[in-house]
Design an enzyme around this catalytic site. Structure first.
Site, PDB file in Angstrom:
ATOM      1  N   HIS A   1      47.382  30.163  40.076  1.00  0.00           N
ATOM      2  CA  HIS A   1      48.108  30.682  39.347  1.00  0.00           C
ATOM      3  C   HIS A   1      47.498  30.205  38.180  1.00  0.00           C
ATOM      4  O   HIS A   1      48.695  30.224  37.072  1.00  0.00           O
ATOM      5  CB  HIS A   1      49.218  31.198  39.947  1.00  0.00           C
ATOM      6  CG  HIS A   1      50.122  31.804  40.381  1.00  0.00           C
ATOM      7  ND1 HIS A   1      50.232  32.371  40.776  1.00  0.00           N
ATOM      8  CD2 HIS A   1      50.187  31.556  42.004  1.00  0.00           C
ATOM      9  CE1 HIS A   1      50.854  33.473  41.635  1.00  0.00           C
ATOM     10  NE2 HIS A   1      50.274  32.824  42.594  1.00  0.00           N
TER      11      HIS A   1
ATOM     12  N   ASP B   1      44.600  30.300  37.312  1.00  0.00           N
ATOM     13  CA  ASP B   1      43.641  31.263  36.050  1.00  0.00           C
ATOM     14  C   ASP B   1      43.635  32.684  34.994  1.00  0.00           C
ATOM     15  O   ASP B   1      43.410  32.725  33.776  1.00  0.00           O
ATOM     16  CB  ASP B   1      42.524  32.086  37.191  1.00  0.00           C
ATOM     17  CG  ASP B   1      43.506  33.089  38.193  1.00  0.00           C
ATOM     18  OD1 ASP B   1      44.537  33.434  37.838  1.00  0.00           O
ATOM     19  OD2 ASP B   1      42.782  34.050  38.587  1.00  0.00           O
TER      20      ASP B   1
ATOM     21  N   SER C   1      34.667  54.277  55.831  1.00  0.00           N
ATOM     22  CA  SER C   1      35.539  52.813  55.445  1.00  0.00           C
ATOM     23  C   SER C   1      34.621  52.222  56.985  1.00  0.00           C
ATOM     24  O   SER C   1      35.709  53.087  58.210  1.00  0.00           O
ATOM     25  CB  SER C   1      36.358  52.368  55.785  1.00  0.00           C
ATOM     26  OG  SER C   1      36.839  51.488  56.019  1.00  0.00           O
TER      27      SER C   1
ATOM     28  N   GLY D   1      44.443  36.431  52.098  1.00  0.00           N
ATOM     29  CA  GLY D   1      44.985  35.724  50.375  1.00  0.00           C
ATOM     30  C   GLY D   1      43.568  34.819  50.331  1.00  0.00           C
ATOM     31  O   GLY D   1      43.338  34.413  50.170  1.00  0.00           O
TER      32      GLY D   1
ATOM     33  N   SER E   1      39.957  41.954  48.546  1.00  0.00           N
ATOM     34  CA  SER E   1      39.640  42.533  47.523  1.00  0.00           C
ATOM     35  C   SER E   1      39.001  42.529  46.728  1.00  0.00           C
ATOM     36  O   SER E   1      38.407  43.552  46.758  1.00  0.00           O
ATOM     37  CB  SER E   1      40.888  43.158  46.688  1.00  0.00           C
ATOM     38  OG  SER E   1      41.787  41.847  46.042  1.00  0.00           O
TER      39      SER E   1
ATOM     40  N   GLU F   1      41.196  46.199  39.096  1.00  0.00           N
ATOM     41  CA  GLU F   1      42.006  46.253  39.927  1.00  0.00           C
ATOM     42  C   GLU F   1      43.516  45.865  39.036  1.00  0.00           C
ATOM     43  O   GLU F   1      44.616  46.914  39.408  1.00  0.00           O
ATOM     44  CB  GLU F   1      42.384  44.482  40.593  1.00  0.00           C
ATOM     45  CG  GLU F   1      43.023  44.411  41.909  1.00  0.00           C
ATOM     46  CD  GLU F   1      42.777  43.332  42.803  1.00  0.00           C
ATOM     47  OE1 GLU F   1      41.407  43.186  43.664  1.00  0.00           O
ATOM     48  OE2 GLU F   1      43.507  42.647  43.560  1.00  0.00           O
TER      49      GLU F   1
ATOM     50  N   ASP G   1      38.793  35.098  41.477  1.00  0.00           N
ATOM     51  CA  ASP G   1      38.704  35.962  42.330  1.00  0.00           C
ATOM     52  C   ASP G   1      37.081  36.488  42.765  1.00  0.00           C
ATOM     53  O   ASP G   1      36.230  36.544  42.989  1.00  0.00           O
ATOM     54  CB  ASP G   1      39.403  36.883  43.886  1.00  0.00           C
ATOM     55  CG  ASP G   1      40.650  35.688  43.863  1.00  0.00           C
ATOM     56  OD1 ASP G   1      40.833  35.051  43.296  1.00  0.00           O
ATOM     57  OD2 ASP G   1      41.608  36.211  43.903  1.00  0.00           O
TER      58      ASP G   1
ATOM     59  N   TYR H   1      54.359  38.112  42.386  1.00  0.00           N
ATOM     60  CA  TYR H   1      53.115  37.654  41.400  1.00  0.00           C
ATOM     61  C   TYR H   1      53.055  38.205  40.218  1.00  0.00           C
ATOM     62  O   TYR H   1      53.118  36.618  39.123  1.00  0.00           O
ATOM     63  CB  TYR H   1      51.798  37.921  42.677  1.00  0.00           C
ATOM     64  CG  TYR H   1      50.449  37.590  41.803  1.00  0.00           C
ATOM     65  CD1 TYR H   1      49.718  36.424  41.851  1.00  0.00           C
ATOM     66  CD2 TYR H   1      50.046  38.159  40.426  1.00  0.00           C
ATOM     67  CE1 TYR H   1      48.524  36.216  41.669  1.00  0.00           C
ATOM     68  CE2 TYR H   1      49.010  37.881  40.072  1.00  0.00           C
ATOM     69  CZ  TYR H   1      47.729  36.750  40.232  1.00  0.00           C
ATOM     70  OH  TYR H   1      46.546  36.682  39.497  1.00  0.00           O
TER      71      TYR H   1
HETATM   72  C1  GLA Z   1      45.209  35.612  43.346  1.00  0.00           C
HETATM   73  C2  GLA Z   1      44.985  36.650  42.174  1.00  0.00           C
HETATM   74  C3  GLA Z   1      44.057  34.922  41.284  1.00  0.00           C
HETATM   75  C4  GLA Z   1      44.866  34.051  41.225  1.00  0.00           C
HETATM   76  C5  GLA Z   1      45.282  33.128  42.348  1.00  0.00           C
HETATM   77  C6  GLA Z   1      46.272  32.243  42.260  1.00  0.00           C
HETATM   78  O1  GLA Z   1      44.518  35.275  44.415  1.00  0.00           O
HETATM   79  O2  GLA Z   1      44.321  38.044  42.404  1.00  0.00           O
HETATM   80  O3  GLA Z   1      43.932  35.719  40.305  1.00  0.00           O
HETATM   81  O4  GLA Z   1      45.246  34.254  40.225  1.00  0.00           O
HETATM   82  O5  GLA Z   1      45.999  34.292  43.066  1.00  0.00           O
HETATM   83  O6  GLA Z   1      45.971  31.443  42.081  1.00  0.00           O
END
Ligand code: GLA
Length: 396
Positions: A34, A36, A67, A123, A127, A159, A171, A221
Site C-alpha cells: 500500500h 505505491d 477467453s 492477489g 489483472s 484499471e 503491479d 482498499y
Molecule cells: C494491489 C494494488 C497495488 C498495491 C497493492 C498493495 O495489488 O494493485 O497497486 O497497492 O495492492 O501493496
C-alpha cells in the site's frame, strides 16, 4: 505442450489463422504494501504465472475477444468502446484498448485469444497480467513502439477509470519491467527503479490461503486510499511541503499526532515505517545478506495486521506456521490484503519440506488445503511467438 504453442493452436482453431503471441506475468510483492499510491517504495518480482494473448489483425475496427479460461467471447467496436466497464472480465482488455486510444494510439481491429495461469483472486495480479499482455499485443498489432513505463501507466489508468479499482502502479509496472532472478526496487513517485538480484540460495515461496474476503478486498482498499489522502490533507496544515505520505518522517508524524484521529495515525505509521523497511530489505539484498530479513518481514506483517488492518485470520495463521519451519528467512502477507497469499523467503534446500509441512499444518488449523508455489522471479512482458514463424508450426 508449451503454452505459447497451445495458444497458437487454440487461436487457429477459433479464428482460422496464425497469430503473434504476447505474454505478461503476474507478480508477488516481496515488501512494500500500500506504499505505491502514497508515492513510496515497493519491491516486487514478476513470477512464472502469466497471461498469454494470441493476436491477429482484422480488416474492420472490431476487437473480437475470446477467453480460453472461461470459454467465452465478447466483441467491441474500437470506435465505440464507452468509458466504463460493466463488471465483466472483458473490461480489462477493452479498458486497455480504451486507455491506449485515449492517449492517442490509434489501434487496429483484431482477433484476440486470451489464456492465463495466474491464480484468479489470489492477489498475484492476474489483472495486471491480462492488461499488460493485451496492451502490448494491441500496440504491436497496430505498429506502435512500446515504452514499457508508459504502457504500465496506461494499464493502470484502464484499471482505475474503466474497471473502477483505484490501484497503484506497482503491479502493471513490474509486469512490464520484471527481470528474471531479480526484484525491482521501484520509486513510485519518480518511477525510477533498480533491478535487485535476489540472494542465490533464497527461493520465493508463495502460500495461497485459498480465501478472499471479497467485500473487504474491494471496498476497504479504496477506503485505505481515502484515509491516506485525508491524513495528507490534515498533516499539510502543519507541514505545507507534504504532497503525499512519502514526504512525512516518523518524527514529523509523532510531532503532529494531534492533527489525526487514532485510526489515521496508525494508517500513516504503517506507510512511513513500511517505506523504510522496503529500503532496508533492498539494502540487505544488495549486500547478498539474509540476516535481519526475518525481523523486517515480521514487522511488515504486524504493521499490516495492527496498523493498516488488512490482514485476516487465515493470513496470520499461515505466517505463524511458516515462521516455525526450518530454513525460513522471513514471511508476511503480500498484496492488497483480506486473504490471498503470503510470501516466504525459504532456503532452496528446505523449500520442498517447507511446502509439505506448511500445507499439512495449515489444513489442520483452517480446514482448507493451501496451494503452495515455489517460484522464480521471471521476465516481464514479451513477444513469445511472432506471426510468420508460427503458421508452419501450428499447421504441422
Ligand atoms: C494491489 C494494488 C497495488 C498495491 C497493492 C498493495 O495489488 O494493485 O497497486 O497497492 O495492492 O501493496
Amino acid at each position: 505442450m508449451n503454452k505459447a504453442l497451445e495458444v497458437l493452436a487454440s487461436f487457429k482453431a477459433r479464428f482460422g489463422t496464425g497469430a503473434s503471441v504476447y505474454r505478461a506475468p503476474g507478480r508477488v510483492n516481496l515488501i512494500g504494501e500500500h506504499t505505491d499510491y502514497n508515492e513510496g517504495f515497493v519491491l516486487p518480482s514478476a513470477i512464472g504465472f502469466s497471461c498469454w494473448v494470441g493476436i491477429a489483425s482484422r480488416k474492420d475496427r472490431k476487437l473480437v475477444l475470446y477467453s480460453g479460461n472461461l470459454g467465452e467471447g465478447r466483441e467491441a467496436d474500437l470506435d465505440d468502446l464507452g468509458n466504463r466497464g460493466s463488471g465483466h472480465w472483458s473490461d480489462y482488455p477493452i479498458g486497455v484498448a480504451w486507455a491506449l486510444q485515449a492517449a492517442g494510439y490509434r489501434l487496429k481491429g483484431a482477433d484476440l485469444y486470451i489464456s492465463g495461469d495466474v491464480p484468479l483472486g489470489a492477489g498475484l495480479s492476474s489483472s495486471a497480467a491480462i492488461e499488460v499482455s493485451t496492451g502490448y499485443a494491441l500496440l504491436s498489432a497496430a505498429g506502435h513502439a512500446i515504452d514499457r513505463t508508459k504502457l504500465a501507466l496506461l494499464c493502470q489508468r484502464a484499471e482505475n477509470e474503466f474497471v473502477g479499482a483505484r490501484v497503484g502502479i506497482m503491479d502493471q509496472f513490474v509486469s512490464c519491467h520484471g527481470q528474471a532472478g531479480h526484484a525491482l526496487l521501484i520509486d513510485c513517485r519518480s518511477l525510477e527503479y533498480r533491478a535487485q538480484k535476489l540472494p542465490a540460495k533464497v527461493k520465493l515461496v508463495i502460500c495461497n490461503t485459498m480465501v478472499k474476503h471479497k467485500l473487504q478486498a474491494g471496498g476497504e482498499y479504496n477506503v485505505r486510499r481515502a484515509e491516506c489522502e485525508e491524513a495528507v490533507r490534515k498533516l499539510s496544515a502543519a507541514l505545507p511541503q507534504v504532497r503525499s505520505l512519502r514526504d512525512v518522517s516518523s518524527e514529523e508524524l509523532a510531532q503532529n499526532r494531534n492533527l489525526l484521529s487514532e485510526t489515521l495515525y496508525r494508517r500513516c505509521r504503517h506507510i512511513i515505517t513500511e517505506n523504510k523497511r522496503v529500503q532496508d530489505v533492498a539494502e540487505l539484498f544488495e549486500q547478498g545478506k539474509v540476516v535481519g530479513l526475518r525481523e523486517l518481514m515480521a514487522a511488515s506483517h504486524e504493521s499490516m495486521r495492527d496498523d493498516y488492518e488488512i490482514s485476516c485470520r487465515e493470513l496470520d495463521v499461515m505466517v505463524e506456521i511458516a515462521g516455525r519451519q526450518l530454513g525460513v528467512y522471513g514471511a508476511r502477507m503480500t498484496g492488497g490484503g483480506f486473504g490471498g497469499c503470503t510470501i516466504n523467503f525459504v532456503d532452496a534446500e528446505h523449500a520442498a519440506e517447507f511446502q509439505a509441512r506448511v500445507s499439512a499444518e495449515y489444513e489442520t488449523a483452517i480446514g482448507l488445503r493451501p496451494d503452495i508455489y515455489i517460484c522464480e522471479a521471471s521476465q516481464g512482458a514479451e513477444l513469445v511467438e511472432a506471426a510468420a514463424e508460427n503458421l508452419t508450426r501450428v499447421i504441422r
